[in-house]
Design a protein around this motif. Structure first.
Motif, PDB file in Angstrom:
ATOM      1  N   THR A 160       1.231  -1.146   0.014  1.00  0.00           N
ATOM      2  CA  THR A 160      -0.078  -0.045  -0.103  1.00  0.00           C
ATOM      3  C   THR A 160       0.949   1.017   0.105  1.00  0.00           C
ATOM      4  OG1 THR A 160      -1.492  -1.280   1.112  1.00  0.00           O
ATOM      5  CG2 THR A 160      -2.029   1.426   1.417  1.00  0.00           C
ATOM      6  N   TYR A 161       0.185   2.028  -1.035  1.00  0.00           N
ATOM      7  CA  TYR A 161       1.131   3.462  -0.935  1.00  0.00           C
ATOM      8  C   TYR A 161      -0.222   4.751  -0.782  1.00  0.00           C
ATOM      9  CZ  TYR A 161       3.719   0.059  -3.851  1.00  0.00           C
ATOM     10  OH  TYR A 161       4.847  -0.777  -3.850  1.00  0.00           O
ATOM     11  N   LEU A 162       1.117   5.611  -0.247  1.00  0.00           N
ATOM     12  CA  LEU A 162       0.385   6.909  -0.135  1.00  0.00           C
ATOM     13  C   LEU A 162       0.660   7.484  -1.363  1.00  0.00           C
ATOM     14  CD1 LEU A 162      -0.672   8.165   2.807  1.00  0.00           C
ATOM     15  CD2 LEU A 162      -1.785   7.392   2.143  1.00  0.00           C
ATOM     16  N   VAL A 163       0.189   8.229  -2.774  1.00  0.00           N
ATOM     17  CA  VAL A 163       0.745   8.966  -3.836  1.00  0.00           C
ATOM     18  C   VAL A 163       0.302  10.219  -3.175  1.00  0.00           C
ATOM     19  CG1 VAL A 163       0.721   8.467  -5.968  1.00  0.00           C
ATOM     20  CG2 VAL A 163       0.602   6.091  -4.297  1.00  0.00           C
ATOM     21  N   GLN A 164       1.389  11.161  -4.124  1.00  0.00           N
ATOM     22  CA  GLN A 164       1.260  12.384  -4.792  1.00  0.00           C
ATOM     23  C   GLN A 164       0.751  12.479  -5.716  1.00  0.00           C
ATOM     24  OE1 GLN A 164       3.655  15.832  -2.868  1.00  0.00           O
ATOM     25  NE2 GLN A 164       1.301  17.359  -2.892  1.00  0.00           N
ATOM     26  N   LEU A 180      -9.063   8.230  -2.785  1.00  0.00           N
ATOM     27  CA  LEU A 180      -9.521   9.590  -2.080  1.00  0.00           C
ATOM     28  C   LEU A 180      -8.649   9.329  -0.861  1.00  0.00           C
ATOM     29  CD1 LEU A 180      -8.406  12.480  -3.741  1.00  0.00           C
ATOM     30  CD2 LEU A 180     -10.717  12.744  -2.876  1.00  0.00           C
ATOM     31  N   ALA A 181      -7.425  10.364  -0.648  1.00  0.00           N
ATOM     32  CA  ALA A 181      -7.209   9.933   0.834  1.00  0.00           C
ATOM     33  C   ALA A 181      -7.171  11.888   1.153  1.00  0.00           C
ATOM     34  CB  ALA A 181      -5.743   9.411   0.752  1.00  0.00           C
ATOM     35  N   ALA A 182      -6.598  12.114   2.607  1.00  0.00           N
ATOM     36  CA  ALA A 182      -6.033  13.652   2.876  1.00  0.00           C
ATOM     37  C   ALA A 182      -4.532  13.462   3.260  1.00  0.00           C
ATOM     38  CB  ALA A 182      -6.946  14.161   3.564  1.00  0.00           C
ATOM     39  N   GLU A 183      -3.906  14.236   2.702  1.00  0.00           N
ATOM     40  CA  GLU A 183      -2.522  14.106   3.139  1.00  0.00           C
ATOM     41  C   GLU A 183      -2.263  14.225   4.649  1.00  0.00           C
ATOM     42  OE1 GLU A 183       1.080  17.850   3.512  1.00  0.00           O
ATOM     43  OE2 GLU A 183      -0.104  18.355   1.683  1.00  0.00           O
TER      44      GLU A 183
END
Length: 178
Positions: free
Chosen positions: A69-73, A104-107
């Motif tokens: 799992t990645y958080l991607v900007q 969609l995710a929040a920063e």
């Protein structure tokens, strides 16, 4: 032995480099461990290291279906159509990807500053998403987001299977199992 490292931006996933670039040796002092999987030099986050070959295989081989799992900007305000395309799988030059979990995710409020910072353009917004994959092609997340029209600006791996970043600061390690 299993070690979790929060790999900083700009660090290679190897222990030596003839060109003098930053490597894992700067952070990991344990002998005879190696990365179970890779993160590009310009990616950050969870990297697992081990001295156990069968464990490394279980963590990295796509047949074992360990989700990463990645958080991607991304560059731009990502829309539902792009998220749906990621969820279905996208066509890349080396073939179609498996479907991904994409939301969609929040920063994140726990996010550390990156050095150098991500470029800032006042007129173009950015978005964050959480993306989970069960395969691991070269630069796959970056290629997938670009394929749906939203190039990756920052990429942070936060989980591999049951192992999570869980508060590790960049460059910090945690021994999970001896």
């Amino acid at each position: 032995m299993l070690i979790a490292l929060n790999k900083p931006y700009g660090v290679l996933c190897q222990f030596t480099d003839a060109g003098g670039r930053r490597t894992l040796a700067e952070f990991v002092r344990q002998k005879d461990v190696y990365a179970a999987g890779r993160l590009d030099q310009d990616s950050e986050g969870l990297l697992l290291l081990t001295d156990d070959g069968p464990l490394a295989h279980r963590l990295t081989d796509p047949r074992h279906k360990q989700a990463k799992t990645y958080l991607v900007q991304v560059d731009g305000a990502i829309d539902e159509a792009a998220l749906q395309a990621l969820r279905r799988g996208v066509s890349l030059n080396d073939g179609p990807t498996l479907p991904a979990e994409a939301v969609l995710a929040a920063e994140p409020d726990w996010l550390w500053p990156r050095d150098p910072p991500v470029r800032f353009r006042k007129a173009i917004p950015t978005s964050w998403l959480s993306l989970s994959l069960r395969e691991g092609r070269n630069r796959q997340v970056r290629r997938m987001t670009a394929a749906v029209g939203f190039p990756t600006l920052r990429l942070i791996r936060v989980r591999v299977g049951e192992h999570a970043l869980d508060g590790l600061a960049p460059g910090q390690i945690r021994v999970i199992a001896e």
